[in-house]
Scaffold this motif. Structure first.
Motif, PDB file in Angstrom:
ATOM      1  N   LEU A  40       0.824  -1.207   0.000  1.00 31.33           N
ATOM      2  CA  LEU A  40       0.000   0.000   0.000  1.00 31.33           C
ATOM      3  C   LEU A  40       0.860   1.259   0.000  1.00 31.33           C
ATOM      4  CD1 LEU A  40      -2.835  -0.961   2.499  1.00 31.33           C
ATOM      5  CD2 LEU A  40      -3.075  -0.528   0.055  1.00 31.33           C
ATOM      6  N   LEU A  41       1.935   1.256   0.788  1.00 31.24           N
ATOM      7  CA  LEU A  41       2.819   2.420   0.815  1.00 31.24           C
ATOM      8  C   LEU A  41       3.505   2.627  -0.533  1.00 31.24           C
ATOM      9  CD1 LEU A  41       4.434   2.079   4.346  1.00 31.24           C
ATOM     10  CD2 LEU A  41       2.802   3.808   3.579  1.00 31.24           C
ATOM     11  N   LYS A  42       3.827   1.532  -1.196  1.00 32.43           N
ATOM     12  CA  LYS A  42       4.467   1.635  -2.506  1.00 32.43           C
ATOM     13  C   LYS A  42       3.491   2.200  -3.549  1.00 32.43           C
ATOM     14  CE  LYS A  42       7.048  -1.857  -3.387  1.00 32.43           C
ATOM     15  NZ  LYS A  42       7.565  -3.167  -3.841  1.00 32.43           N
ATOM     16  N   ALA A  43       2.196   1.949  -3.361  1.00 34.98           N
ATOM     17  CA  ALA A  43       1.189   2.398  -4.318  1.00 34.98           C
ATOM     18  C   ALA A  43       0.852   3.880  -4.157  1.00 34.98           C
ATOM     19  CB  ALA A  43      -0.081   1.570  -4.159  1.00 34.98           C
ATOM     20  N   LEU A  44       1.232   4.499  -3.046  1.00 33.84           N
ATOM     21  CA  LEU A  44       0.939   5.913  -2.839  1.00 33.84           C
ATOM     22  C   LEU A  44       1.720   6.775  -3.823  1.00 33.84           C
ATOM     23  CD1 LEU A  44       1.020   6.262   1.053  1.00 33.84           C
ATOM     24  CD2 LEU A  44      -0.955   6.476  -0.432  1.00 33.84           C
ATOM     25  N   PRO A  45       1.100   7.848  -4.300  1.00 34.56           N
ATOM     26  CA  PRO A  45       1.846   8.753  -5.179  1.00 34.56           C
ATOM     27  C   PRO A  45       2.911   9.487  -4.364  1.00 34.56           C
ATOM     28  CG  PRO A  45      -0.306   9.657  -4.683  1.00 34.56           C
ATOM     29  CD  PRO A  45      -0.270   8.283  -4.091  1.00 34.56           C
ATOM     30  N   PRO A  46       3.966   9.898  -5.009  1.00 32.01           N
ATOM     31  CA  PRO A  46       5.010  10.619  -4.267  1.00 32.01           C
ATOM     32  C   PRO A  46       4.466  11.934  -3.704  1.00 32.01           C
ATOM     33  CG  PRO A  46       5.485  10.600  -6.628  1.00 32.01           C
ATOM     34  CD  PRO A  46       4.291   9.756  -6.418  1.00 32.01           C
ATOM     35  N   ALA A  47       4.919  12.282  -2.530  1.00 31.61           N
ATOM     36  CA  ALA A  47       4.469  13.511  -1.877  1.00 31.61           C
ATOM     37  C   ALA A  47       5.099  14.702  -2.585  1.00 31.61           C
ATOM     38  CB  ALA A  47       4.857  13.502  -0.417  1.00 31.61           C
ATOM     39  N   SER A  48       4.311  15.722  -2.797  1.00 31.97           N
ATOM     40  CA  SER A  48       4.838  16.928  -3.420  1.00 31.97           C
ATOM     41  C   SER A  48       4.669  18.098  -2.458  1.00 31.97           C
ATOM     42  CB  SER A  48       4.110  17.221  -4.739  1.00 31.97           C
ATOM     43  OG  SER A  48       2.739  17.427  -4.501  1.00 31.97           O
ATOM     44  N   GLY A  49       5.628  18.969  -2.471  1.00 31.05           N
ATOM     45  CA  GLY A  49       5.577  20.137  -1.604  1.00 31.05           C
ATOM     46  C   GLY A  49       4.694  21.214  -2.199  1.00 31.05           C
ATOM     47  N   PRO A  50       4.582  22.333  -1.525  1.00 32.04           N
ATOM     48  CA  PRO A  50       3.763  23.430  -2.054  1.00 32.04           C
ATOM     49  C   PRO A  50       4.389  24.000  -3.324  1.00 32.04           C
ATOM     50  CG  PRO A  50       4.958  24.123  -0.101  1.00 32.04           C
ATOM     51  CD  PRO A  50       5.188  22.656  -0.252  1.00 32.04           C
ATOM     52  N   THR A  51       3.520  24.459  -4.203  1.00 34.41           N
ATOM     53  CA  THR A  51       3.979  25.057  -5.452  1.00 34.41           C
ATOM     54  C   THR A  51       4.565  26.431  -5.155  1.00 34.41           C
ATOM     55  OG1 THR A  51       2.173  23.937  -6.579  1.00 34.41           O
ATOM     56  CG2 THR A  51       3.264  25.699  -7.782  1.00 34.41           C
ATOM     57  N   PRO A  52       5.780  26.691  -5.622  1.00 35.84           N
ATOM     58  CA  PRO A  52       6.365  28.021  -5.376  1.00 35.84           C
ATOM     59  C   PRO A  52       5.502  29.117  -6.011  1.00 35.84           C
ATOM     60  CG  PRO A  52       8.011  26.504  -6.238  1.00 35.84           C
ATOM     61  CD  PRO A  52       6.692  25.815  -6.324  1.00 35.84           C
ATOM     62  N   GLY A  53       5.252  30.163  -5.283  1.00 36.21           N
ATOM     63  CA  GLY A  53       4.461  31.270  -5.786  1.00 36.21           C
ATOM     64  C   GLY A  53       2.961  31.071  -5.655  1.00 36.21           C
ATOM     65  N   ALA A  54       2.524  29.987  -5.060  1.00 31.50           N
ATOM     66  CA  ALA A  54       1.091  29.745  -4.911  1.00 31.50           C
ATOM     67  C   ALA A  54       0.543  30.683  -3.847  1.00 31.50           C
ATOM     68  CB  ALA A  54       0.832  28.300  -4.516  1.00 31.50           C
ATOM     69  N   THR A  55      -0.664  31.194  -4.092  1.00 32.45           N
ATOM     70  CA  THR A  55      -1.273  32.106  -3.132  1.00 32.45           C
ATOM     71  C   THR A  55      -2.378  31.428  -2.334  1.00 32.45           C
ATOM     72  OG1 THR A  55      -2.802  32.901  -4.814  1.00 32.45           O
ATOM     73  CG2 THR A  55      -0.756  34.135  -4.519  1.00 32.45           C
ATOM     74  N   VAL A  56      -2.985  30.403  -2.891  1.00 33.16           N
ATOM     75  CA  VAL A  56      -4.063  29.713  -2.192  1.00 33.16           C
ATOM     76  C   VAL A  56      -3.451  28.684  -1.246  1.00 33.16           C
ATOM     77  CG1 VAL A  56      -6.077  28.220  -2.470  1.00 33.16           C
ATOM     78  CG2 VAL A  56      -5.627  30.037  -4.115  1.00 33.16           C
ATOM     79  N   GLY A  57      -3.840  28.751   0.007  1.00 36.82           N
ATOM     80  CA  GLY A  57      -3.360  27.784   0.982  1.00 36.82           C
ATOM     81  C   GLY A  57      -1.991  28.105   1.538  1.00 36.82           C
ATOM     82  N   GLY A  58      -1.467  29.264   1.231  1.00 39.99           N
ATOM     83  CA  GLY A  58      -0.138  29.622   1.707  1.00 39.99           C
ATOM     84  C   GLY A  58      -0.123  30.147   3.126  1.00 39.99           C
ATOM     85  N   THR A  59      -1.287  30.576   3.625  1.00 41.12           N
ATOM     86  CA  THR A  59      -1.360  31.106   4.984  1.00 41.12           C
ATOM     87  C   THR A  59      -2.518  30.451   5.711  1.00 41.12           C
ATOM     88  OG1 THR A  59      -2.796  32.915   4.284  1.00 41.12           O
ATOM     89  CG2 THR A  59      -0.418  33.355   4.316  1.00 41.12           C
ATOM     90  N   ILE A  60      -2.423  30.447   7.006  1.00 38.32           N
ATOM     91  CA  ILE A  60      -3.486  29.909   7.852  1.00 38.32           C
ATOM     92  C   ILE A  60      -4.005  31.033   8.729  1.00 38.32           C
ATOM     93  CG2 ILE A  60      -4.048  28.249   9.661  1.00 38.32           C
ATOM     94  CD1 ILE A  60      -1.753  26.523   8.630  1.00 38.32           C
ATOM     95  N   ASP A  61      -5.318  31.249   8.669  1.00 38.88           N
ATOM     96  CA  ASP A  61      -5.937  32.291   9.485  1.00 38.88           C
ATOM     97  C   ASP A  61      -6.205  31.705  10.863  1.00 38.88           C
ATOM     98  OD1 ASP A  61      -7.243  34.462  10.492  1.00 38.88           O
ATOM     99  OD2 ASP A  61      -9.068  34.167   9.321  1.00 38.88           O
ATOM    100  N   THR A  62      -5.443  32.173  11.853  1.00 40.33           N
ATOM    101  CA  THR A  62      -5.616  31.653  13.200  1.00 40.33           C
ATOM    102  C   THR A  62      -6.536  32.532  14.045  1.00 40.33           C
ATOM    103  OG1 THR A  62      -3.631  32.823  13.926  1.00 40.33           O
ATOM    104  CG2 THR A  62      -3.350  30.555  13.195  1.00 40.33           C
ATOM    105  N   PHE A  63      -6.989  33.637  13.516  1.00 36.94           N
ATOM    106  CA  PHE A  63      -7.877  34.519  14.250  1.00 36.94           C
ATOM    107  C   PHE A  63      -9.293  34.333  13.728  1.00 36.94           C
ATOM    108  CE2 PHE A  63      -3.737  36.615  14.147  1.00 36.94           C
ATOM    109  CZ  PHE A  63      -3.503  36.732  15.501  1.00 36.94           C
ATOM    110  N   VAL A  64     -10.198  34.123  14.644  1.00 38.33           N
ATOM    111  CA  VAL A  64     -11.591  33.905  14.222  1.00 38.33           C
ATOM    112  C   VAL A  64     -12.422  35.113  14.550  1.00 38.33           C
ATOM    113  CG1 VAL A  64     -13.618  32.444  14.526  1.00 38.33           C
ATOM    114  CG2 VAL A  64     -11.329  31.466  14.582  1.00 38.33           C
TER     115      VAL A  64
END
Length: 64
Positions: A40-64
């Motif tokens: 099962l571990l061998k069947a997993l796709p390789p992990a990819s890091g964040p895309t350089p220059g991406a704006t979506v998902g680059g920050t986490i809003d910790t204030f509600v």
């Protein structure tokens, strides 16, 4: 030796054989689980890091 001593020795031998068989079955099951997990571990796709220059998902809003 009397009959009860022979019966007691025979039942002790049976218990020993049953315990050994139980351990062998457990070891075989654990080996099978390890092989399945590795597959099962061998069947997993390789992990990819964040895309350089991406704006979506680059920050986490910790204030509600």
């Amino acid at each position: 030796m009397n009959v009860s001593a022979l019966a007691s020795a025979a039942s002790a031998n049976v218990a020993t054989v049953q315990a050994q068989a139980s351990l062998l079955v457990l070891k075989k099951a654990m080996d099978l689980q390890q092989a399945n997990a590795a597959q099962l571990l061998k069947a997993l796709p390789p992990a990819s890091g964040p895309t350089p220059g991406a704006t979506v998902g680059g920050t986490i809003d910790t204030f509600v």
